[in-house]
Design an enzyme around this catalytic site. Structure first.
Site, PDB file in Angstrom:
ATOM      1  N   THR A 269       1.253   3.464  -3.386  1.00 41.68           N
ATOM      2  CA  THR A 269       1.672   4.837  -3.093  1.00 41.68           C
ATOM      3  C   THR A 269       3.160   4.780  -2.789  1.00 41.68           C
ATOM      4  O   THR A 269       3.581   3.970  -1.968  1.00 41.68           O
ATOM      5  CB  THR A 269       0.902   5.412  -1.892  1.00 41.68           C
ATOM      6  OG1 THR A 269      -0.496   5.435  -2.199  1.00 41.68           O
ATOM      7  CG2 THR A 269       1.357   6.822  -1.559  1.00 41.68           C
TER       8      THR A 269
ATOM      9  N   ALA B 121      -0.162   6.694   5.262  1.00 46.10           N
ATOM     10  CA  ALA B 121      -1.112   7.065   4.204  1.00 46.10           C
ATOM     11  C   ALA B 121      -1.172   8.570   3.949  1.00 46.10           C
ATOM     12  O   ALA B 121      -2.110   9.063   3.318  1.00 46.10           O
ATOM     13  CB  ALA B 121      -2.515   6.526   4.503  1.00 46.10           C
TER      14      ALA B 121
ATOM     15  N   GLN C 164       0.825  -1.212   0.000  1.00 50.98           N
ATOM     16  CA  GLN C 164       0.000   0.000   0.000  1.00 50.98           C
ATOM     17  C   GLN C 164       0.857   1.258   0.000  1.00 50.98           C
ATOM     18  O   GLN C 164       0.949   1.944  -1.009  1.00 50.98           O
ATOM     19  CB  GLN C 164      -0.966  -0.008   1.178  1.00 50.98           C
ATOM     20  CG  GLN C 164      -2.073   1.011   1.043  1.00 50.98           C
ATOM     21  CD  GLN C 164      -3.336   0.614   1.800  1.00 50.98           C
ATOM     22  OE1 GLN C 164      -3.422  -0.449   2.386  1.00 50.98           O
ATOM     23  NE2 GLN C 164      -4.329   1.473   1.773  1.00 50.98           N
ATOM     24  N   ASP C 165       1.500   1.582   1.115  1.00 49.95           N
ATOM     25  CA  ASP C 165       2.439   2.708   1.097  1.00 49.95           C
ATOM     26  C   ASP C 165       3.676   2.340   1.908  1.00 49.95           C
ATOM     27  O   ASP C 165       3.679   1.342   2.628  1.00 49.95           O
ATOM     28  CB  ASP C 165       1.797   4.017   1.560  1.00 49.95           C
ATOM     29  CG  ASP C 165       1.345   4.030   3.009  1.00 49.95           C
ATOM     30  OD1 ASP C 165       1.233   2.943   3.613  1.00 49.95           O
ATOM     31  OD2 ASP C 165       1.100   5.121   3.535  1.00 49.95           O
ATOM     32  N   PRO C 166       4.756   3.093   1.766  1.00 48.91           N
ATOM     33  CA  PRO C 166       6.016   2.713   2.408  1.00 48.91           C
ATOM     34  C   PRO C 166       5.910   2.734   3.933  1.00 48.91           C
ATOM     35  O   PRO C 166       5.068   3.424   4.517  1.00 48.91           O
ATOM     36  CB  PRO C 166       7.002   3.785   1.918  1.00 48.91           C
ATOM     37  CG  PRO C 166       6.390   4.357   0.681  1.00 48.91           C
ATOM     38  CD  PRO C 166       4.910   4.292   0.908  1.00 48.91           C
TER      39      PRO C 166
END
Length: 230
Positions: free
Chosen positions: A130, A139, A69-71
């Site tokens: 993302t 997020a 999803q995101d780092p």
């Protein structure tokens, strides 16, 4: 010179994504990021590693896609590969569960580190949808434009690569299934390996052995999921 001429990107990806960097959404994303840096915010991963997933796994070598999803948003963790952390950083809980399933599925000993670079170099595209995040603010860069870019990456793989295994863990990753041609590729789905859900179907999914069986049936080399020591 167009913006995509200035982006340091592996040549096959640069050719496939030519024009994306001149799209309006990318101009807006670039301005957002410039503003974040100018405000003194700490952004992960470090700039040279934002496109590490693409630079580590050329388009023509993609065999497997794992979507994150995101780092990670803690200091020193993120280096541009989903689920992976830099050497010397504690293995995050979701990755611990990935290792537990690897051990159960393929009898691979649990590694002492969380650095997945060797997977990327074998053709596993470890893609966060993302690609940046603010320190300690999960997020924070969602819905700023990255998702349009990474959707295009998924589409390019589906269109241009044969016989790819897509591992979609959790609802967010599974929302990308519509971008994938299921007649050309293998799509495997389960719950997310997070401690909140791993024992509701991720542990026991057999995705790693099923991935290698699919690749071998098509005359492609399997992934060596065992990580080398650091």
């Amino acid at each position: 010179m167009t913006d995509d001429d200035r982006i340091k990107l592996e040549p096959s990806w640069k050719a496939a994504l030519r024009g994306e960097f001149d799209q309006p959404y990318m101009h807006q994303l670039r301005e957002f990021l410039r503003g974040e840096y100018a405000a003194g915010k700490e952004i992960y991963p470090p700039g040279p590693l934002i496109f590490n997933a693409l630079n580590s796994t050329p388009l023509g070598q993609v065999k497997v896609v794992i979507l994150g999803q995101d780092p990670y948003h803690g200091p020193g963790q993120a280096h541009g590969l989903c689920f992976s952390v830099q050497p010397g950083v504690a293995t995050p809980p979701s990755l611990v569960n990935i290792y537990k399933e690897l051990q159960r599925d393929l009898n691979i000993p649990i590694p002492s580190h969380g650095y997945l670079q060797s997977w990327a170099e074998q053709g596993v595209l470890l893609l966060n949808t993302t690609m940046t995040v603010e320190r300690a603010n999960a997020a924070s860069h969602a819905k700023k434009g990255w998702e349009l870019f990474t959707d295009r990456i998924i589409q390019v793989v589906s269109e241009q690569c044969p016989n790819v295994v897509f591992l979609l863990w959790g609802a967010h990753a599974q929302s990308k299934q519509k971008l994938i041609d299921g007649t050309k590729h293998l799509v495997l789905k389960s719950v997310h390996p997070s401690p909140l859900s791993a024992y509701r179907g991720f542990i026991g999914c057999g995705h790693f052995s099923r991935t290698n069986s699919f690749l071998e049936q098509r005359g492609l080399g399997p992934i060596d999921w065992a990580l080398p020591p650091l």
